[in-house]
Scaffold this active site. Structure first.
Site, PDB file in Angstrom:
ATOM      1  N   ASN A  13       7.665  21.741  -2.473  1.00 32.85           N
ATOM      2  CA  ASN A  13       7.749  23.072  -3.083  1.00 32.85           C
ATOM      3  C   ASN A  13       8.313  24.013  -2.024  1.00 32.85           C
ATOM      4  O   ASN A  13       7.594  24.460  -1.141  1.00 32.85           O
ATOM      5  CB  ASN A  13       6.341  23.504  -3.525  1.00 32.85           C
ATOM      6  CG  ASN A  13       6.337  24.881  -4.156  1.00 32.85           C
ATOM      7  OD1 ASN A  13       7.401  25.482  -4.366  1.00 32.85           O
ATOM      8  ND2 ASN A  13       5.154  25.381  -4.465  1.00 32.85           N
ATOM      9  N   TRP A  14       9.605  24.282  -2.140  1.00 33.50           N
ATOM     10  CA  TRP A  14      10.263  25.107  -1.106  1.00 33.50           C
ATOM     11  C   TRP A  14       9.912  26.588  -1.237  1.00 33.50           C
ATOM     12  O   TRP A  14      10.237  27.381  -0.353  1.00 33.50           O
ATOM     13  CB  TRP A  14      11.787  24.956  -1.201  1.00 33.50           C
ATOM     14  CG  TRP A  14      12.321  23.628  -0.750  1.00 33.50           C
ATOM     15  CD1 TRP A  14      11.617  22.592  -0.184  1.00 33.50           C
ATOM     16  CD2 TRP A  14      13.692  23.180  -0.811  1.00 33.50           C
ATOM     17  NE1 TRP A  14      12.458  21.538   0.100  1.00 33.50           N
ATOM     18  CE2 TRP A  14      13.741  21.882  -0.277  1.00 33.50           C
ATOM     19  CE3 TRP A  14      14.871  23.752  -1.280  1.00 33.50           C
ATOM     20  CZ2 TRP A  14      14.916  21.143  -0.180  1.00 33.50           C
ATOM     21  CZ3 TRP A  14      16.053  23.028  -1.193  1.00 33.50           C
ATOM     22  CH2 TRP A  14      16.068  21.738  -0.647  1.00 33.50           C
ATOM     23  N   LYS A  15       9.343  26.950  -2.358  1.00 28.92           N
ATOM     24  CA  LYS A  15       9.006  28.361  -2.618  1.00 28.92           C
ATOM     25  C   LYS A  15      10.248  29.243  -2.405  1.00 28.92           C
ATOM     26  O   LYS A  15      11.352  28.819  -2.713  1.00 28.92           O
ATOM     27  CB  LYS A  15       7.815  28.777  -1.766  1.00 28.92           C
ATOM     28  CG  LYS A  15       6.633  27.810  -1.960  1.00 28.92           C
ATOM     29  CD  LYS A  15       5.324  28.273  -1.409  1.00 28.92           C
ATOM     30  CE  LYS A  15       4.260  27.225  -1.668  1.00 28.92           C
ATOM     31  NZ  LYS A  15       2.942  27.598  -1.217  1.00 28.92           N
ATOM     32  N   HIS A 100       1.613  27.267 -11.007  1.00 26.23           N
ATOM     33  CA  HIS A 100       1.287  27.303  -9.585  1.00 26.23           C
ATOM     34  C   HIS A 100       0.396  28.519  -9.317  1.00 26.23           C
ATOM     35  O   HIS A 100       0.571  29.569  -9.937  1.00 26.23           O
ATOM     36  CB  HIS A 100       2.576  27.399  -8.752  1.00 26.23           C
ATOM     37  CG  HIS A 100       2.309  27.210  -7.290  1.00 26.23           C
ATOM     38  ND1 HIS A 100       1.830  28.234  -6.500  1.00 26.23           N
ATOM     39  CD2 HIS A 100       2.399  26.128  -6.485  1.00 26.23           C
ATOM     40  CE1 HIS A 100       1.657  27.777  -5.267  1.00 26.23           C
ATOM     41  NE2 HIS A 100       2.003  26.501  -5.235  1.00 26.23           N
ATOM     42  N   GLU A 102       0.325  30.664  -7.086  1.00 27.70           N
ATOM     43  CA  GLU A 102       1.026  31.897  -6.697  1.00 27.70           C
ATOM     44  C   GLU A 102       1.591  32.610  -7.931  1.00 27.70           C
ATOM     45  O   GLU A 102       1.683  33.837  -7.949  1.00 27.70           O
ATOM     46  CB  GLU A 102       2.110  31.581  -5.654  1.00 27.70           C
ATOM     47  CG  GLU A 102       1.473  31.312  -4.289  1.00 27.70           C
ATOM     48  CD  GLU A 102       2.258  30.419  -3.351  1.00 27.70           C
ATOM     49  OE1 GLU A 102       3.455  30.182  -3.583  1.00 27.70           O
ATOM     50  OE2 GLU A 102       1.645  29.933  -2.369  1.00 27.70           O
ATOM     51  N   GLU A 168      -4.512  21.724  -6.645  1.00 29.33           N
ATOM     52  CA  GLU A 168      -4.178  22.575  -5.510  1.00 29.33           C
ATOM     53  C   GLU A 168      -5.265  23.632  -5.322  1.00 29.33           C
ATOM     54  O   GLU A 168      -5.182  24.730  -5.916  1.00 29.33           O
ATOM     55  CB  GLU A 168      -2.845  23.274  -5.755  1.00 29.33           C
ATOM     56  CG  GLU A 168      -1.683  22.314  -5.824  1.00 29.33           C
ATOM     57  CD  GLU A 168      -0.421  22.932  -5.238  1.00 29.33           C
ATOM     58  OE1 GLU A 168       0.127  22.344  -4.295  1.00 29.33           O
ATOM     59  OE2 GLU A 168      -0.015  24.014  -5.690  1.00 29.33           O
ATOM     60  N   GLY A 174      -1.459  27.062   2.037  1.00 23.82           N
ATOM     61  CA  GLY A 174      -0.891  27.888   3.099  1.00 23.82           C
ATOM     62  C   GLY A 174      -1.904  28.347   4.138  1.00 23.82           C
ATOM     63  O   GLY A 174      -1.615  29.241   4.935  1.00 23.82           O
ATOM     64  N   SER A 214      -1.870  22.593   2.134  1.00 26.83           N
ATOM     65  CA  SER A 214      -1.799  22.335   3.574  1.00 26.83           C
ATOM     66  C   SER A 214      -1.694  20.856   3.927  1.00 26.83           C
ATOM     67  O   SER A 214      -2.259  20.405   4.922  1.00 26.83           O
ATOM     68  CB  SER A 214      -2.991  22.961   4.292  1.00 26.83           C
ATOM     69  OG  SER A 214      -2.978  24.366   4.137  1.00 26.83           O
ATOM     70  N   GLY A 235       3.958  22.287   0.410  1.00 26.59           N
ATOM     71  CA  GLY A 235       4.621  23.569   0.601  1.00 26.59           C
ATOM     72  C   GLY A 235       5.154  23.681   2.020  1.00 26.59           C
ATOM     73  O   GLY A 235       6.240  23.172   2.343  1.00 26.59           O
ATOM     74  N   GLY A 236       4.404  24.324   2.881  1.00 27.70           N
ATOM     75  CA  GLY A 236       4.837  24.624   4.256  1.00 27.70           C
ATOM     76  C   GLY A 236       5.473  23.443   4.984  1.00 27.70           C
ATOM     77  O   GLY A 236       6.578  23.560   5.531  1.00 27.70           O
TER      78      GLY A 236
END
Ligand code: PGA
Length: 252
Positions: A13-15, A100, A102, A168, A174, A214, A235-236
Site C-alpha cells: 500500500n504505497w498510500k 482502509h 485511513e 489491520e 504506521g 507495521s 504500508g511503510g
C-alpha cells in the site's frame, strides 16, 4: 484447511507516495527480483490513482497485480474527485482496497459505505481487499473481536465472490508497533469463523486473510507462521522495494 494450502498474498500500500519516475524504477526492481525468486506469493501493489496506468504498463506480463486504493460505490456519474471501479479496471487494475482505516478516519467511511464499495468492486470485476481493524480504545475495552465481526459482516454484505480480508489493527498502522503473532492469529481465527457463518466453510477455508500494521522483514516470518495469517498488507516498509521483496521472500 491449513495455511499451506492457501497461497500467500503480499500487497504494497504505497498510500500518497511516489512520483512517476520513482514508481517506474520500483516496478523494474520488482520485476527483476521476482522473476529470479519464482514469485512465491501473489503480489499486489496499490499505487495512487495518477500512477495506475503507468504502473499497470510496467507490470504487464508479470505476476504482480495492480489495485486502486479506493473506489466510489457508483459506477459513473457526478461525483467530483472520485474514481469508479470501472475506471480502475480500465486503468489496468484487478484489485481495489475497500475500507482502509485511513479512509474510515479521514473520509468518515461507514461500514455500510464500505460494503457498497466491495459490491462495486465485485460488479467491476475487481478483487476487493476489505480492511477491518479495531482502535486501541476498542481493544482496551475488550471489544476488538466484536468490532472486527461488525466490520466484516457489513463489508461482505453483498456476498462477493472475489475478495480477501486484511486485518489491520488501527493501533499498529504506521506506529512501529506490530501485533504479536498470537494476537494476529486470534483475530484471524475469529474472522475466519465469522466468514464461515457468512459464506460457508468452503469459502472461509480458502479466503486469504492478510495482516497489516507495521509489518517489516523482521516481523513477517513470525506472523506468517500462524495458521490463519495468509500474507500481508504492507504500508511503510513497502516503500523500499528491497524491504517489500524481503517480506515476500519470508511469506513464500
Ligand atoms: P504500515 O501501514 O505498514 O505503515 O503500518 C499498513 C497499512 O496502512 O496498510
Amino acid at each position: 484447511m491449513t495455511a499451506e494450502r492457501r497461497r500467500p498474498v503480499v500487497a504494497a500500500n504505497w498510500k500518497m507516495n511516489f512520483l512517476k519516475a520513482d514508481a517506474a524504477e520500483y516496478c523494474r526492481t520488482l520485476r527483476r527480483h521476482l522473476a529470479a525468486m519464482g514469485t512465491p506469493a501473489r503480489t499486489v501493489v496499490f499505487p495512487s490513482f495518477p500512477l495506475l496506468p503507468m504502473v499497470a504498463r510496467e507490470l504487464v506480463a508479470t505476476e504482480v497485480a495492480v489495485g486502486g486504493q479506493d473506489l466510489h460505490p457508483e459506477d459513473r456519474g457526478a461525483f467530483t474527485g472520485d474514481v469508479s471501479g470501472r475506471q480502475l479496471s480500465d486503468a489496468g487494475c484487478s484489485w481495489a482496497l475497500c475500507g482502509h482505516s485511513e479512509r474510515r478516519r479521514d473520509h468518515h467511511e461507514s461500514d455500510d459505505l464500505v460494503g457498497r464499495k466491495v459490491a462495486a468492486a465485485e460488479r467491476c470485476g475487481l478483487t476487493a481487499l476489505l480492511c477491518v481493524g479495531e482502535s486501541r480504545e476498542q481493544r482496551r475495552a475488550g471489544r476488538a473481536l466484536q468490532v472486527l465481526e461488525r466490520q466484516l459482516r457489513a463489508g461482505l454484505a453483498a456476498r462477493p465472490e472475489s475478495f480477501a480480508v486484511a486485518y489491520e489493527p488501527v493501533w499498529a498502522i504506521g506506529t512501529g508497533e506490530t501485533a504479536t503473532p498470537a494476537a494476529a492469529q486470534e483475530a484471524h481465527e475469529h474472522l475466519r469463523r465469522v466468514l464461515a457463518e457468512l459464506m460457508g466453510e468452503e469459502i472461509a477455508a480458502v479466503a486469504p486473510i492478510l495482516y497489516g500494521g507495521s509489518v517489516t522483514p523482521e516481523t513477517a516470518a513470525g506472523l506468517i507462521a500462524e495458521p490463519d495469517v495468509d500474507g500481508f498488507l504492507v504500508g511503510g516498509a513497502s516503500l523500499d522495494p528491497q524491504k517489500f521483496l524481503a517480506i515476500i521472500r519470508h511469506s513464500g
